[in-house]
Write a protein that holds these residues in place. Structure first.
Motif, PDB file in Angstrom:
ATOM      1  N   CYS A   1       0.834  -1.190   0.000  1.00  0.00           N
ATOM      2  CA  CYS A   1       0.000   0.000   0.000  1.00  0.00           C
ATOM      3  C   CYS A   1       0.879   1.254   0.000  1.00  0.00           C
ATOM      4  CB  CYS A   1      -0.884  -0.050   1.250  1.00  0.00           C
ATOM      5  SG  CYS A   1      -1.703   1.495   1.614  1.00  0.00           S
TER       6      CYS A   1
ATOM      7  N   CYS B   1       0.256   3.025   3.817  1.00  0.00           N
ATOM      8  CA  CYS B   1       0.725   2.442   5.075  1.00  0.00           C
ATOM      9  C   CYS B   1       1.734   1.321   4.879  1.00  0.00           C
ATOM     10  CB  CYS B   1      -0.475   1.948   5.906  1.00  0.00           C
ATOM     11  SG  CYS B   1      -1.267   0.494   5.214  1.00  0.00           S
TER      12      CYS B   1
ATOM     13  N   CYS C   1      -6.363  -1.763   0.151  1.00  0.00           N
ATOM     14  CA  CYS C   1      -5.549  -2.058   1.324  1.00  0.00           C
ATOM     15  C   CYS C   1      -6.462  -2.505   2.457  1.00  0.00           C
ATOM     16  CB  CYS C   1      -4.764  -0.820   1.732  1.00  0.00           C
ATOM     17  SG  CYS C   1      -3.849  -1.070   3.257  1.00  0.00           S
TER      18      CYS C   1
ATOM     19  N   CYS D   1      -5.641   0.083   5.704  1.00  0.00           N
ATOM     20  CA  CYS D   1      -6.120   1.465   5.786  1.00  0.00           C
ATOM     21  C   CYS D   1      -7.257   1.755   4.808  1.00  0.00           C
ATOM     22  CB  CYS D   1      -4.970   2.456   5.601  1.00  0.00           C
ATOM     23  SG  CYS D   1      -4.362   2.521   3.908  1.00  0.00           S
TER      24      CYS D   1
HETATM   25 ZN   LIG Z   1      -2.756   0.906   3.536  1.00  0.00          ZN
END
Ligand SMILES: [Zn+2]
Length: 117
Positions: free
Chosen positions: A59, A62, A94, A97
């Motif tokens: 991602c 994050c 993701c 997040c």
């Molecule tokens: Zn993420």
């Protein structure tokens, strides 16, 4: 029905020398099989490499590699022979997040030859 195309680019040397020999088709097919086997190995290697790369695809926010692959396909509506489908939308979500992101380095790996699948 898959039509097998035999490469004849290497054959003419036998003609130009003047001593024409009948082409040993079993040899031709053997060479072709060898080529196809090599192509298939290369194809599988590329797929494996791509899968490894996708595993590590993380991602952008994050850096988590915990993701969902979303893809939407469309088709020509034919079921059975002649059917075709193609990707119209693809992205990753993701799981940590929730952002949606694209795989910018996606590689299209073409099948080594047609007729098998
Ligand atoms: Zn993420």
């Amino acid at each position: 029905m898959g039509t097998k195309s035999v490469k004849i680019s290497k054959v003419p040397s036998a003609f130009s020398k003047g001593d024409w020999k009948p082409i040993d088709m079993s040899k031709v097919y053997k060479n072709q099989e060898k080529q196809e086997a090599q192509d298939l190995i290369r194809y599988k290697k590329e797929i494996a490499k791509e899968e490894k790369r996708l595993e590590k695809l993380n991602c952008p926010a994050c850096k988590s590699i915990n993701k969902l692959h979303y893809c939407k396909r469309d088709s020509n509506g034919i079921i059975g022979p002649g059917s075709r489908s193609w990707l119209i939308e693809e992205y990753y979500i993701c799981k940590d997040c929730g952002i949606h992101f694209s795989d910018l380095h996606k590689k299209e790996i073409a099948l080594p030859y047609k007729g098998l699948w």
